[in-house]
Design a protein around this motif. Structure first.
Motif, PDB file in Angstrom:
ATOM      1  N   LEU A  71       0.868  -1.168   0.000  1.00 30.17           N
ATOM      2  CA  LEU A  71       0.000   0.000   0.000  1.00 30.17           C
ATOM      3  C   LEU A  71       0.901   1.212   0.000  1.00 30.17           C
ATOM      4  CD1 LEU A  71      -2.734  -0.821   2.695  1.00 30.17           C
ATOM      5  CD2 LEU A  71      -3.035  -0.768   0.215  1.00 30.17           C
ATOM      6  N   ILE A  72       0.574   2.208  -0.819  1.00 32.00           N
ATOM      7  CA  ILE A  72       1.373   3.426  -0.828  1.00 32.00           C
ATOM      8  C   ILE A  72       0.455   4.640  -0.701  1.00 32.00           C
ATOM      9  CG2 ILE A  72       3.345   2.504  -2.124  1.00 32.00           C
ATOM     10  CD1 ILE A  72       2.219   3.811  -4.625  1.00 32.00           C
ATOM     11  N   ALA A  73       0.876   5.554   0.154  1.00 31.18           N
ATOM     12  CA  ALA A  73       0.183   6.830   0.315  1.00 31.18           C
ATOM     13  C   ALA A  73       0.975   7.884  -0.447  1.00 31.18           C
ATOM     14  CB  ALA A  73       0.093   7.193   1.789  1.00 31.18           C
ATOM     15  N   THR A  74       0.305   8.589  -1.351  1.00 30.54           N
ATOM     16  CA  THR A  74       0.979   9.602  -2.150  1.00 30.54           C
ATOM     17  C   THR A  74       0.198  10.911  -2.088  1.00 30.54           C
ATOM     18  OG1 THR A  74      -0.151   9.347  -4.298  1.00 30.54           O
ATOM     19  CG2 THR A  74       1.536   7.715  -3.739  1.00 30.54           C
ATOM     20  N   VAL A  75       0.753  11.927  -2.733  1.00 34.92           N
ATOM     21  CA  VAL A  75       0.087  13.228  -2.751  1.00 34.92           C
ATOM     22  C   VAL A  75      -1.152  13.216  -3.633  1.00 34.92           C
ATOM     23  CG1 VAL A  75       2.207  14.483  -2.254  1.00 34.92           C
ATOM     24  CG2 VAL A  75       1.579  14.036  -4.634  1.00 34.92           C
TER      25      VAL A  75
ATOM     26  N   GLU B 236      -8.820   8.480  -3.986  1.00 29.52           N
ATOM     27  CA  GLU B 236      -8.093   9.637  -4.486  1.00 29.52           C
ATOM     28  C   GLU B 236      -7.959  10.707  -3.404  1.00 29.52           C
ATOM     29  OE1 GLU B 236     -10.078  11.001  -7.954  1.00 29.52           O
ATOM     30  OE2 GLU B 236      -9.372   9.354  -9.229  1.00 29.52           O
ATOM     31  N   GLY B 237      -6.925  11.530  -3.541  1.00 25.15           N
ATOM     32  CA  GLY B 237      -6.695  12.615  -2.603  1.00 25.15           C
ATOM     33  C   GLY B 237      -5.302  12.536  -2.001  1.00 25.15           C
ATOM     34  N   PHE B 238      -4.886  13.596  -1.334  1.00 27.92           N
ATOM     35  CA  PHE B 238      -3.581  13.672  -0.684  1.00 27.92           C
ATOM     36  C   PHE B 238      -3.610  12.769   0.551  1.00 27.92           C
ATOM     37  CE2 PHE B 238       0.146  16.673   0.056  1.00 27.92           C
ATOM     38  CZ  PHE B 238       0.752  15.840   0.997  1.00 27.92           C
ATOM     39  N   CYS B 239      -2.912  11.625   0.488  1.00 30.00           N
ATOM     40  CA  CYS B 239      -2.871  10.676   1.599  1.00 30.00           C
ATOM     41  C   CYS B 239      -1.542  10.830   2.325  1.00 30.00           C
ATOM     42  CB  CYS B 239      -3.051   9.250   1.092  1.00 30.00           C
ATOM     43  SG  CYS B 239      -3.249   8.034   2.415  1.00 30.00           S
ATOM     44  N   ARG B 240      -1.604  11.151   3.618  1.00 31.32           N
ATOM     45  CA  ARG B 240      -0.398  11.438   4.400  1.00 31.32           C
ATOM     46  C   ARG B 240       0.202  10.191   5.039  1.00 31.32           C
ATOM     47  NH1 ARG B 240       3.599  11.860   6.418  1.00 31.32           N
ATOM     48  NH2 ARG B 240       4.617  13.525   7.564  1.00 31.32           N
ATOM     49  N   SER B 241      -0.646   9.257   5.477  1.00 29.53           N
ATOM     50  CA  SER B 241      -0.150   8.075   6.174  1.00 29.53           C
ATOM     51  C   SER B 241      -1.158   6.941   6.059  1.00 29.53           C
ATOM     52  CB  SER B 241       0.103   8.418   7.655  1.00 29.53           C
ATOM     53  OG  SER B 241       0.623   7.316   8.359  1.00 29.53           O
TER      54      SER B 241
END
Length: 206
Positions: free
Chosen positions: A45-49, A70-75
């Motif tokens: 799993l990866i959280a990206t901007v 979708e969306g800016f995922c921080r953690s």
């Protein structure tokens, strides 16, 4: 972001890259990687901007990417029962969660940007830590857990929380970094990742 996955040390700095034999063999598109959670094998799993996504090998190309939200995922963190917890940036609301991690008892620990440290069991907040009860700052950057010890980096330095007590460390204590982006604790060492590089300290020294 630093993640220890069995014998592999995964590091995200900017876009997530794949390294083999000290050479870059692939660069994954999709925005600045903020967090990584191994799901076994070469699946992550990866959280990206730009999104929270699942990344896994494909027969038709090097990597298959599936957008989960979708969306800016921080953690992002995953509990033992498979529940995915993710912190997203919202343009219409304040940002509170800086990082999420899960301990061995399946409790969720959330380092917040302005509200200190939260401990969640199930879906209930069971403990709140801030400057009024010993935390060094309410403005947290990241959190890491090793055995029964919680390590918290914040705007005033580094805290170690063990046996119900906070121990504070800052520049006056010889800390090489005032602010770090991630903490990894393993094999008796504390790894501190910052924009200036990686610092390694023995846990006995802090």
């Amino acid at each position: 972001k630093l993640v220890l996955d069995n014998e592999r040390l995964l590091a995200a700095r900017g876009p997530l890259s794949v390294q083999k034999n000290n050479k870059s063999v692939d660069v994954l598109e999709g925005g600045n990687a903020k967090d990584i959670v191994p799901l076994g094998g070469d699946t992550f799993l990866i959280a990206t901007v730009t999104e929270l996504a699942k990344l896994y090998p494909s027969q038709t190309k090097s990597w298959q990417r599936k957008t989960l939200q979708e969306g800016f995922c921080r953690s992002v963190a995953v509990s033992e029962n498979g529940t995915i917890w993710a912190a997203f940036l919202r343009s219409d609301k304040p940002v509170y969660a800086a990082e999420i991690t899960v301990d061995d008892a399946n409790n969720l620990w959330i380092a917040t940007i302005s509200n200190g440290l939260l401990k969640i069991s199930g879906k209930q907040i069971v403990a709140e830590f801030n400057t009024s009860n010993g935390l060094g700052s309410n403005d947290l950057h990241c959190v890491s857990i090793s055995n029964d010890t919680v390590w918290i980096d914040h705007s005033n330095g580094l805290d170690r929380f063990v046996n119900g007590e906070f121990h504070h460390f800052n520049l006056l204590d010889g800390m090489p970094l005032k602010e770090v982006n991630d903490i990894l604790v393993t094999d008796g060492f504390v790894y501190l990742a910052s924009h200036n590089g990686l610092t390694v300290l023995p846990t006995k020294a802090v």
